[in-house]
Enzyme design. Structure first.
Site, mmCIF file in Angstrom:
data_model
loop_
_atom_site.group_PDB
_atom_site.id
_atom_site.type_symbol
_atom_site.label_atom_id
_atom_site.label_comp_id
_atom_site.label_asym_id
_atom_site.label_seq_id
_atom_site.Cartn_x
_atom_site.Cartn_y
_atom_site.Cartn_z
ATOM 1 C CB THR A 79 2.780 -5.735 13.211
ATOM 2 O OG1 THR A 79 3.002 -5.850 14.614
ATOM 3 C CG2 THR A 79 3.497 -4.461 12.835
ATOM 4 C CB THR B 145 -0.990 -0.073 1.267
ATOM 5 O OG1 THR B 145 -0.292 -0.213 2.285
ATOM 6 C CG2 THR B 145 -2.131 -0.839 0.983
ATOM 7 C CD GLU C 74 3.198 5.567 6.724
ATOM 8 O OE1 GLU C 74 2.092 4.984 6.089
ATOM 9 O OE2 GLU C 74 2.784 6.157 7.833
ATOM 10 C CG ASN D 25 1.110 9.268 7.954
ATOM 11 O OD1 ASN D 25 0.297 8.293 7.464
ATOM 12 N ND2 ASN D 25 2.332 8.735 8.346
ATOM 13 C CB SER E 172 0.637 19.427 -0.308
ATOM 14 O OG SER E 172 0.618 18.297 -0.025
ATOM 15 C CE LYS F 27 0.560 -3.207 3.869
ATOM 16 N NZ LYS F 27 -0.483 -2.511 4.309
#
Lengths: 411, 411
Positions: free
Chosen positions: B196, B159, B283, B406, B411, B185
Site C-alpha cells: 500500500t 500526489t 479521497e 476520480n 469539470s 503518502k
C-alpha cells in the site's frame, strides 16, 4: 426511498409479453412499508408446473431464500408471492415463522400445499415483516388473477429500480410455439458470484425440474452472475424459473434431449436481457460497460480479472469521467491476483488499442479514444496473451448519482 | 491533478521529528510532470545502513518496485530516490531501463554502487518517465543534503494527498535513546493485501537486515495491510525501512534478541500512525471508521469479513450519510463467504448494540445511535459468536468527494 430520476439507459419502450398458458397473476397494496403503493405480487401456476431456482450464496441469506431452498427440493410449484418494502432478512427465528405464515396464507388462497408456494421479499434488512398484513389481501388478490399484462408484475416488484424489467422469447419446438417470459428487479447491491436480485421466469414448455435446474444454473453464470453494479451482494437474491408444461409437446426429461439445448439458448437470451436491464438501471449509471478479458490461463481466471476491473471504483469513476484511463485498468488486472504478464498485456477501448505488449500503443489516437468514451455503451477488452481463457462481465459507471441514492440521507 | 480541499480529518499540527544520525536528505524540482513543484526526494544513508522492504503484490508491479525487490536481496542501502508525477508503471522494457538509469545517476551523485540505491515512483501509470530529467538534478541535490526538517521529504512525495504524513517514535534500548522516523503518502488506490502506497521509515538502531525485514513484514500486516480506502491496489506500493545503525548499542542480530520485540513495538506504532493518516486522507473522506470483527473461526476469517465490510460501497455510503445501517453490514458479512451464523451475529456502533443474535437488539436506541453516527471517528464491531478469531480493518466513508476527485474530468 425517495424517487430518483429514471436511468438515462432505460429502454425507450417495453415488450408486450404474451400470455403463458398455466400462469395467472395479480398485484395488490398491502401497505408493507408505504401506503398507496403496489407492493405484493401473487402468481398462480396450474397443476403440473415444475420449478428450478438459483439463490444467493450469502452466508446471511434471508428467511424467504431459506424457504425457497427447502421447497425447491420438491420440484413442483403452484404459487409465488413476492413483496417489496421489507426483505425480512436478518430477522431470526421470527422471520422464519413469518415467511411460513405468509406462504400458508398464500397456499390457502390458491388451494395448494404450502410446500408448493415460493416466496421472495425485497426491501429493508433487519426489520421483522408484519405477516398479518397479508391476511385477507392474498385471498382477495386470488379472485382477480389474470394472464396479462406482464408489465404489472414487473412493476410490482420494483424497489429502487427506475424502470420495470421484462424480456421474452418465443421459439418453436417440434413445430409448436413455446414461450418464455421473464421479469426482474434490482439496481443496487448487485454483484456476481450470487443469483443477484429478484427474477422470475415462466415458460409453458414441459420440462422436468432437474433439467430446468441444470439449464437455469448454467445460463445464470453468463447472465446474472456476470454483472456487477457495486460489488455488493444481497441477502435475498432469488432467480426462479417455472415451467407450466402446457405447450403441447413431449416433455424434456433429460439434458441429453437435443431440445434442451434449443430451449436453453432461448432461456439464456431472456436471462441475459434481464441482467443487462439490471446493469442499465444500476444506481446512478450513465454508461453500460462490457469488460472482456481474453488470453487468460483459464475461463475462471479471465472471469476473476474481468470482475476485478468491473468492480474497481477507480476504473468506474474514470469511465464516468469519459477518460480512457488504461493505467487504472492495469492496476485492476494487477490486483486480481491472477496470472498476468505486464509485457504481454494489451488493452482496447472499442476497436481502439491503447496499450500493446505492456506499453502505450504506437499510433494511440487520443482524439478518437476520447470521442469513443462519450458513447453510452462501451466495450473494454484486455488481452493477456497467456492462454485461451476468456470471460465477460457487465457493469456500469460510478457517479455522483450512486452516492446520492445511497448516502444522502441528510438531504 | 487539480488541488482538492484539505481533508477535514487532517491533523491540526505535525510532529517535529528529530534528526537521525546517518541519514540526510534534500528535495528538488525536476519538472517531471509540472513546473515549479517539488517532485524529487533524495536520501543518503551512511555506510553500514541495513534495509528491509514490503512491496506490492500486484501482478503488474512497476519498474521501480521490481528494482527494489532486486536490491533488497543485498540488505544494504546508501541511497533512496523518490519522484512524484509519474509512476513509470506499465512502461515495459524501456521503463526498466529508465529506473536503472536513474539509480545510476543517483549512485554517482552519492558515491555508492547502483545496487545500494532504492527507488520509488508515484503518479500517472503507463507513461514512460523521461530519465534525463534527473541528469544534473541529483548531483545538485546531493550538495544540499540536511538532516532536518522531516516535513520536507513528507511533502515532496505527496500526489493527491491533502496533507503530509509523518510519525516518529523515540525509545530507550540498553539505556540509549533510539529513534524511528517515518513518512508516507497515499490517499487513493489504497487497499489491504499489499504494501500500500509509499512509506519510508528510518531508524538509527543497528539491526540486521533479516531481522528488520521480519519485523517490518509482521507489523505491516496490522498497519498498512489493514487499511482500505477504495479496495484498489496500486502497482507501485512500497514500504522501505532503513537502519543506519548509528545508535551506540549492540546490534540486534536475531529475532530471539528480546530487544527485537521492544523495537518492533515502536516500529509498529510508527507504521500504524502513518497508515491511519493515509485513511484519514482517503479521497473524499469525512469520517474514519474502525471495523472490528470478533468471534470468528480464525483471525484470517475475521480479517476477510472486516475487509468485506470496509470495502463495501453500500456500507461506506451509509456511513457518509450518518446512517447506522446495520442491514448493509449484515449484507457485507454475508458476501464475505466466511463462516457466519446469522442467529449468533451481533453488531455494535461504538458501545451501542443495534443487533443481537440475528435480530434488532431489544432496547435499540435510535436517537443515541444517530447522535453517535455524527462523530468523526466511528467504531463498528461485528461479533460472530463462533470462535476466538478477531481482526480490525480501518477505512473511511465514500462521498461525493471521491467521485469528484476520480471522475470529474470534464469539470
Amino acid at each position: 426511498m425517495a424517487a430518483h430520476p429514471v436511468s438515462p439507459l432505460a429502454p425507450k419502450s417495453y415488450p408486450e409479453l404474451p400470455a403463458i398458458s398455466g400462469v395467472r397473476f395479480a398485484t395488490a397494496e398491502a401497505g408493507i412499508k408505504y401506503k398507496n403503493r403496489t407492493d405484493v405480487l401473487l402468481m398462480a401456476f396450474d397443476e403440473g408446473t415444475t420449478v428450478a431456482g438459483v439463490l444467493t450464496r450469502s452466508k446471511c441469506s434471508s428467511a424467504a431464500v431459506e424457504l425457497c431452498r427447502e421447497n425447491l427440493v420438491g420440484g413442483v410449484a403452484r404459487g409465488l408471492v413476492v413483496n417489496s418494502g421489507n426483505s425480512n432478512a436478518f430477522t431470526g427465528m421470527k422471520g422464519r415463522e413469518s415467511v411460513r405464515y405468509i406462504t400458508r396464507v398464500a397456499a390457502e388462497a390458491l388451494g395448494c400445499a404450502p410446500s408448493e408456494v415460493f416466496i421472495a421479499q425485497t426491501g429493508v434488512i433487519g426489520e421483522l415483516i408484519d405477516a398479518s398484513k397479508f391476511d385477507g389481501v392474498l385471498d382477495e388478490t386470488a379472485t382477480r388473477m389474470n394472464t396479462l399484462p406482464w408489465i404489472e408484475p414487473a412493476k410490482a416488484i420494483m424497489t429502487t429500480d427506475t424502470f420495470p424489467k421484462l424480456s421474452g422469447a418465443v421459439l418453436e419446438i417440434d413445430g409448436v410455439e413455446v414461450r418464455i417470459n421473464g421479469i426482474a428487479k434490482g439496481s443496487g447491491m448487485i454483484a456476481p458470484d450470487m443469483a443477484t436480485m429478484l427474477s422470475f421466469v415462466v415458460t409453458d414448455m414441459p420440462i422436468a425440474a432437474p433439467v430446468l435446474q441444470a439449464l437455469l444454473a448454467r445460463h445464470n453464470q453468463t447472465s446474472f452472475n456476470s454483472i456487477t453494479v457495486d460489488s455488493d451482494t444481497s441477502t435475498s437474491d432469488t432467480l426462479l424459473a417455472f415451467a407450466t408444461g402446457q405447450a403441447r409437446v413431449e416433455p424434456i426429461q433429460s439434458l441429453e434431449d437435443p431440445r434442451a439445448e434449443i430451449f436453453g439458448q432461448a432461456l439464456s437470451d431472456v436471462l441475459f436481457e434481464l441482467a443487462i436491464h439490471v446493469v442499465r438501471d444500476g444506481e446512478g449509471a450513465t454508461k453500460q460497460v462490457s469488460v472482456h478479458v481474453e488470453g487468460a490461463t483459464s475461463d475462471e481466471s479471465a472471469f476473476r480479472i474481468a470482475k476485478a476491473i468491473a468492480d474497481s471504483p477507480l476504473v468506474k469513476t474514470a469511465i464516468a469521467g469519459e477518460d480512457a484511463n488504461w493505467g487504472r485498468v492495469v492496476m485492476a488486472v494487477g490486483k486480481a491476483g491472477e496470472p498476468a504478464d505486464r509485457d504481454r498485456l494489451s488493452i482496447r477501448f472499442g476497436d481502439l488499442t491503447v496499450a500493446r505488449n505492456g506499453e502505450r500503443a504506437a499510433g494511440y489516437d487520443e482524439a478518437a479514444t476520447s470521442a469513443y468514451m462519450k458513447g453510452e455503451e462501451l466495450e473494454l477488452t484486455v488481452s493477456l496473451g497467456l492462454g485461451e481463457g476468456k470471460a465477460t462481465v457487465y457493469t456500469c459507471d460510478l457517479t455522483h448519482g450512486y452516492i446520492t441514492i445511497n448516502g444522502d440521507y441528510r438531504s
